[in-house]
Design a protein around this motif. Structure first.
Motif, PDB file in Angstrom:
ATOM      1  N   LYS A 130     -78.455 -67.139  46.889  1.00  0.00           N
ATOM      2  CA  LYS A 130     -77.998 -67.972  45.776  1.00  0.00           C
ATOM      3  C   LYS A 130     -79.178 -68.539  44.995  1.00  0.00           C
ATOM      4  O   LYS A 130     -79.122 -68.675  43.765  1.00  0.00           O
ATOM      5  N   LEU A 131     -80.272 -68.852  45.697  1.00  0.00           N
ATOM      6  CA  LEU A 131     -81.454 -69.358  45.007  1.00  0.00           C
ATOM      7  C   LEU A 131     -82.021 -68.298  44.073  1.00  0.00           C
ATOM      8  O   LEU A 131     -82.363 -68.586  42.922  1.00  0.00           O
ATOM      9  N   ASN A 132     -82.109 -67.072  44.541  1.00  0.00           N
ATOM     10  CA  ASN A 132     -82.632 -65.988  43.705  1.00  0.00           C
ATOM     11  C   ASN A 132     -81.729 -65.755  42.497  1.00  0.00           C
ATOM     12  O   ASN A 132     -82.199 -65.551  41.372  1.00  0.00           O
ATOM     13  N   ARG A 133     -80.405 -65.806  42.719  1.00  0.00           N
ATOM     14  CA  ARG A 133     -79.465 -65.638  41.604  1.00  0.00           C
ATOM     15  C   ARG A 133     -79.586 -66.798  40.625  1.00  0.00           C
ATOM     16  O   ARG A 133     -79.512 -66.618  39.406  1.00  0.00           O
ATOM     17  N   GLY A 134     -79.816 -68.004  41.172  1.00  0.00           N
ATOM     18  CA  GLY A 134     -79.990 -69.165  40.305  1.00  0.00           C
ATOM     19  C   GLY A 134     -81.208 -69.027  39.409  1.00  0.00           C
ATOM     20  O   GLY A 134     -81.164 -69.358  38.222  1.00  0.00           O
ATOM     21  N   PHE A 135     -82.307 -68.521  39.963  1.00  0.00           N
ATOM     22  CA  PHE A 135     -83.508 -68.307  39.156  1.00  0.00           C
ATOM     23  C   PHE A 135     -83.243 -67.287  38.053  1.00  0.00           C
ATOM     24  O   PHE A 135     -83.686 -67.455  36.914  1.00  0.00           O
ATOM     25  N   LYS A 136     -82.510 -66.224  38.378  1.00  0.00           N
ATOM     26  CA  LYS A 136     -82.212 -65.207  37.368  1.00  0.00           C
ATOM     27  C   LYS A 136     -81.383 -65.786  36.234  1.00  0.00           C
ATOM     28  O   LYS A 136     -81.607 -65.479  35.055  1.00  0.00           O
ATOM     29  N   GLU A 137     -80.410 -66.637  36.579  1.00  0.00           N
ATOM     30  CA  GLU A 137     -79.535 -67.204  35.559  1.00  0.00           C
ATOM     31  C   GLU A 137     -80.234 -68.269  34.725  1.00  0.00           C
ATOM     32  O   GLU A 137     -80.082 -68.321  33.504  1.00  0.00           O
ATOM     33  N   VAL A 138     -81.012 -69.137  35.387  1.00  0.00           N
ATOM     34  CA  VAL A 138     -81.617 -70.271  34.685  1.00  0.00           C
ATOM     35  C   VAL A 138     -82.941 -69.894  34.023  1.00  0.00           C
ATOM     36  O   VAL A 138     -83.217 -70.291  32.888  1.00  0.00           O
ATOM     37  N   TYR A 139     -83.773 -69.097  34.715  1.00  0.00           N
ATOM     38  CA  TYR A 139     -85.120 -68.795  34.218  1.00  0.00           C
ATOM     39  C   TYR A 139     -85.309 -67.340  33.803  1.00  0.00           C
ATOM     40  O   TYR A 139     -86.384 -66.961  33.348  1.00  0.00           O
ATOM     41  N   GLY A 140     -84.272 -66.525  33.969  1.00  0.00           N
ATOM     42  CA  GLY A 140     -84.328 -65.155  33.473  1.00  0.00           C
ATOM     43  C   GLY A 140     -85.091 -64.180  34.338  1.00  0.00           C
ATOM     44  O   GLY A 140     -85.383 -63.060  33.901  1.00  0.00           O
ATOM     45  N   THR A 141     -85.435 -64.554  35.562  1.00  0.00           N
ATOM     46  CA  THR A 141     -86.168 -63.664  36.452  1.00  0.00           C
ATOM     47  C   THR A 141     -85.962 -64.114  37.887  1.00  0.00           C
ATOM     48  O   THR A 141     -85.399 -65.182  38.139  1.00  0.00           O
ATOM     49  N   THR A 142     -86.398 -63.294  38.836  1.00  0.00           N
ATOM     50  CA  THR A 142     -86.280 -63.658  40.241  1.00  0.00           C
ATOM     51  C   THR A 142     -87.278 -64.759  40.594  1.00  0.00           C
ATOM     52  O   THR A 142     -88.149 -65.113  39.786  1.00  0.00           O
ATOM     53  N   VAL A 143     -87.170 -65.263  41.813  1.00  0.00           N
ATOM     54  CA  VAL A 143     -88.088 -66.314  42.261  1.00  0.00           C
ATOM     55  C   VAL A 143     -89.537 -65.863  42.123  1.00  0.00           C
ATOM     56  O   VAL A 143     -90.374 -66.567  41.545  1.00  0.00           O
ATOM     57  N   PHE A 144     -89.847 -64.672  42.619  1.00  0.00           N
ATOM     58  CA  PHE A 144     -91.239 -64.248  42.590  1.00  0.00           C
ATOM     59  C   PHE A 144     -91.629 -63.608  41.262  1.00  0.00           C
ATOM     60  O   PHE A 144     -92.810 -63.519  40.940  1.00  0.00           O
ATOM     61  N   GLY A 145     -90.644 -63.202  40.475  1.00  0.00           N
ATOM     62  CA  GLY A 145     -90.942 -62.839  39.095  1.00  0.00           C
ATOM     63  C   GLY A 145     -91.377 -64.078  38.322  1.00  0.00           C
ATOM     64  O   GLY A 145     -92.309 -64.035  37.511  1.00  0.00           O
TER      65      GLY A 145
END
Length: 334
Positions: free
Chosen positions: A250-265
Motif C-alpha cells: 500500500k505504501l508503494n501504491r501510495g507513492f505512485k498515486e501521490v508522487y507519480g513514482t514508486t518509493v525508490f523511484g
C-alpha cells in the motif's frame, strides 16, 4: 560586538519600474527590489553581515509573500493586529504568508552568509490568472482577496524542494542584462509561485484509484520525509513501511498515486535533484556530492545524472561556475 538595527519599508513603491537598491542596509548586506509586472515584486537579499543586528520591515494592506531561504539562520518576529508570530528561517525553508499592517523584524548574527528570495504579490496579480473561486485549493485566502481586495492573515511553511532551491538560486545569479534580465527574473518568479502553489495543493489520484484516507496520506508523507532525510543510508521498503505504519504494497501504491513514482523511484529522483542543488551551491566537489546523495561511486552518479538530465555533471558544473544559463529537463519533481 555592537549590534546594528536598521528599519526599512518593503511596501512596494508603485512608481518604480526598474531594479533598485534599498538604502541604509547593514554593512555587508544588499537588498534589491525588482518590479516585474503589475502586482508582482521580487526581493533579493544577500550578503554576510559584518556585525550582528536586525532588519525591520513594514507592510501595509498587501502584499502576499512567498519567501525562500537559501542560506543562513535568521530569527523573525512579526507583530500584527492579531498578535505576534516568531519563527526561524533556515536553508530549505519556504514560507507563504500575509500579515496586513504588520512589522517584521529579522535578527541575524555576524559573519554568516544570508541568501533569500521573496516574491510580493497583490490581489491584482492573481486576478490575471484566477477565473473562478477554488482554483487554488491550498490557499483559500486568495478567494477572499479576490472578493474583498485584500489578503487575510496567513502563515504556511513548506519545505523548498530541489527545484525550488535551484530556481531561487538562479534569481540571485541572473546571467542576463537589460530586458533579458527582467524576462529571466519574471519567468523564474512565476516558476517559484507555481511550485509553491502545487506543493500546497491536496494530492490528486490516478483515474479509477481509490483515494487514501487523511491518516494514510499523513503516513505516506511521513515516509517521504524519512526517506528524504536518509539519502546516504536509505531504509529498505519493509523498514520504511514499518516506520510509516503501513504495509509495503500500500505504501508503494501510495507513492505512485501521490508522487507519480514508486518509493525508490522517488528516492532516485530526489537524490538527483538534490545533487543538482549542491552543484548550484558550490559547497562540495562532484565526488563529495556523489557520496552525500547516496550514490555508490562518482562514476555511478555521473551516469545517473547524465541519464536523468542529459548532461554530464562535470559540464553542468562548468556552466554553473561560468554563470551561464543551461536548460535542464525538469521532469516530475518529488
Amino acid at each position: 560586538m555592537t549590534r546594528r538595527n536598521t528599519h526599512i519599508s518593503l511596501s512596494p513603491p508603485e512608481q518604480h519600474h526598474t531594479s533598485e537598491k534599498e538604502p541604509a542596509l547593514p554593512e555587508g548586506m544588499t537588498l534589491q527590489r525588482v518590479k516585474l509586472r503589475r502586482g508582482l515584486d521580487l526581493i533579493l537579499v544577500e550578503g554576510k553581515p559584518l556585525q550582528p543586528g536586525s532588519l525591520t520591515m513594514e507592510t501595509g494592506e498587501v502584499p502576499f509573500e512567498f519567501s525562500f531561504h537559501l542560506s543562513g539562520h535568521t530569527h523573525y518576529t512579526v507583530n500584527h493586529d492579531k498578535g505576534e508570530l516568531c519563527f526561524t528561517g533556515h536553508p530549505g525553508l519556504g514560507v507563504a504568508s500575509a500579515f496586513p499592517r504588520s512589522q517584521a523584524t529579522m535578527t541575524f548574527a555576524a559573519d554568516l552568509p544570508i541568501r533569500m528570495v521573496a516574491l510580493h504579490v497583490t490581489p491584482a496579480f492573481f486576478r490575471d490568472y484566477l477565473e473562478a473561486p477554488g482554483e487554488t485549493p491550498g490557499y483559500p485566502e486568495f478567494d477572499q482577496a479576490m472578493d474583498q481586495g485584500s489578503f487575510p492573515h496567513c502563515f504556511k511553511t513548506i519545505p523548498a524542494d530541489p527545484a525550488m532551491t535551484v530556481a531561487a538560486s538562479q534569481l540571485l545569479h541572473c546571467p542576463y542584462k537589460g530586458v533579458g534580465k527582467k524576462m529571466f527574473y519574471e519567468s523564474r518568479a512565476l516558476d517559484l509561485i507555481a511550485m509553491q502553489l502545487d506543493a500546497s495543493a491536496p494530492p490528486s489520484f490516478g483515474k479509477g484509484a481509490a483515494p487514501f484516507t487523511p491518516k494514510e496520506l499523513d503516513r505516506i508523507q511521513k515516509a517521504r520525509t524519512h526517506l528524504s532525510r536518509n539519502l546516504e543510508n536509505p531504509p529498505t521498503l519493509a523498514e520504511l513501511a514499518k516506520t510509516a505504519g503501513m504495509n509495503h504494497t500500500k505504501l508503494n501504491r501510495g507513492f505512485k498515486e501521490v508522487y507519480g513514482t514508486t518509493v525508490f523511484g522517488y528516492l532516485r529522483r530526489y537524490r538527483l535533484n538534490r545533487s543538482r542543488t549542491l552543484i548550484e551551491s558550490g559547497e562540495m566537489n562532484l565526488c563529495e556530492i556523489a557520496y552525500a546523495t547516496g550514490f555508490s561511486s562518482p562514476s555511478h552518479f555521473a551516469k545517473a545524472f547524465l541519464n536523468h538530465f542529459g548532461i554530464q555533471p562535470s559540464l553542468y558544473l562548468k556552466q554553473v561556475m561560468a554563470r551561464q544559463t543551461i536548460s535542464l529537463p525538469q521532469g516530475p519533481q518529488p
